[in-house]
Design an enzyme around this catalytic site. Structure first.
Site, PDB file in Angstrom:
ATOM      1  N   ASN A 184      76.454  13.674  14.834  1.00 23.65           N
ATOM      2  CA  ASN A 184      75.135  14.282  14.977  1.00 23.65           C
ATOM      3  C   ASN A 184      74.550  14.384  13.575  1.00 23.65           C
ATOM      4  OD1 ASN A 184      72.835  15.770  15.273  1.00 23.65           O
ATOM      5  ND2 ASN A 184      73.747  17.364  16.547  1.00 23.65           N
ATOM      6  N   HIS A 202      73.049  14.564  20.187  1.00 28.17           N
ATOM      7  CA  HIS A 202      72.026  15.548  19.824  1.00 28.17           C
ATOM      8  C   HIS A 202      72.073  16.674  20.842  1.00 28.17           C
ATOM      9  CE1 HIS A 202      70.439  12.987  16.748  1.00 28.17           C
ATOM     10  NE2 HIS A 202      70.526  11.984  17.605  1.00 28.17           N
ATOM     11  N   ARG A 207      60.921  12.956  16.073  1.00 26.45           N
ATOM     12  CA  ARG A 207      62.326  13.043  16.500  1.00 26.45           C
ATOM     13  C   ARG A 207      62.685  11.969  17.528  1.00 26.45           C
ATOM     14  NH1 ARG A 207      63.965  18.040  14.315  1.00 26.45           N
ATOM     15  NH2 ARG A 207      62.248  19.515  14.244  1.00 26.45           N
ATOM     16  N   TYR A 257      68.782  25.039  20.410  1.00 28.10           N
ATOM     17  CA  TYR A 257      70.118  24.516  20.112  1.00 28.10           C
ATOM     18  C   TYR A 257      71.257  25.273  20.797  1.00 28.10           C
ATOM     19  CZ  TYR A 257      67.608  21.818  16.629  1.00 28.10           C
ATOM     20  OH  TYR A 257      66.739  20.958  16.011  1.00 28.10           O
TER      21      TYR A 257
END
Ligand code: DQA
Length: 150
Positions: free
Chosen positions: A79, A105, A116, A22
């Site tokens: 998001n 994302h 996902r 991330y």
């Protein structure tokens, strides 16, 4: 013009949460960059205001979408975190808002676990930005401001 940026569960942990996936930007860093960009893209006749909101709770995100749509929000950047893959209720809220939504994302969800790969909002949002890290939020804001009907 007012854009609400909504972050779902666990995104409050950005900066320390799995940084290899991330990135190292925190939610505060992203908010600062969005507010700066909004200021830069504002004109005297079209000031752009960005408000960021994060919740770990599905209902709180839905309340926020409903309140924004009933109020003065023109578009959302969303998001939904893990709710992307599970939440019919969030999908319904996006549809009911009748406002343009860009789904963002940070990670490339298609390069990750198969659960996902499915987004329950993919077909009801205006567009999607996936896998470009925090920069995706800035691209989303630019896209919304360039959208013909805004
Ligand atoms: C995410 C991807 C989701 O699968 C995950 O549950 C998140 C973050 C992303 O920004 O890459 O919490 O939405």
């Amino acid at each position: 013009m007012r854009v609400d940026v909504l972050h779902g569960p666990n995104l409050n942990l950005l900066g320390t949460r799995e940084p290899s996936i991330y990135g190292s930007a925190t939610l505060a860093d992203i908010e600062r960059a969005l507010v700066d960009l909004a200021r830069g893209l504002s004109t005297p006749t079209r000031p752009v205001n960005v408000t960021c909101y994060q919740s770990n709770h599905e209902g709180a995100l839905i309340d926020r979408i409903q309140a924004g749509a009933a109020g003065d929000v023109d578009a959302f950047i969303l998001n939904p975190g893990g709710y992307t893959h599970t939440s019919v209720a969030l999908r319904d809220a996006v549809i009911a808002s009748a406002l343009p939504v860009v789904e963002v994302h940070l990670s490339n969800v298609y390069a990750r676990e198969s659960f996902r790969h499915r987004s329950l909002i993919a077909d009801v949002v205006r567009g999607r930005i996936v896998g470009l890290g925090a920069h995706g939020y800035l691209l989303a804001l630019r896209a919304l401001l360039g959208a013909e009907n805004l």
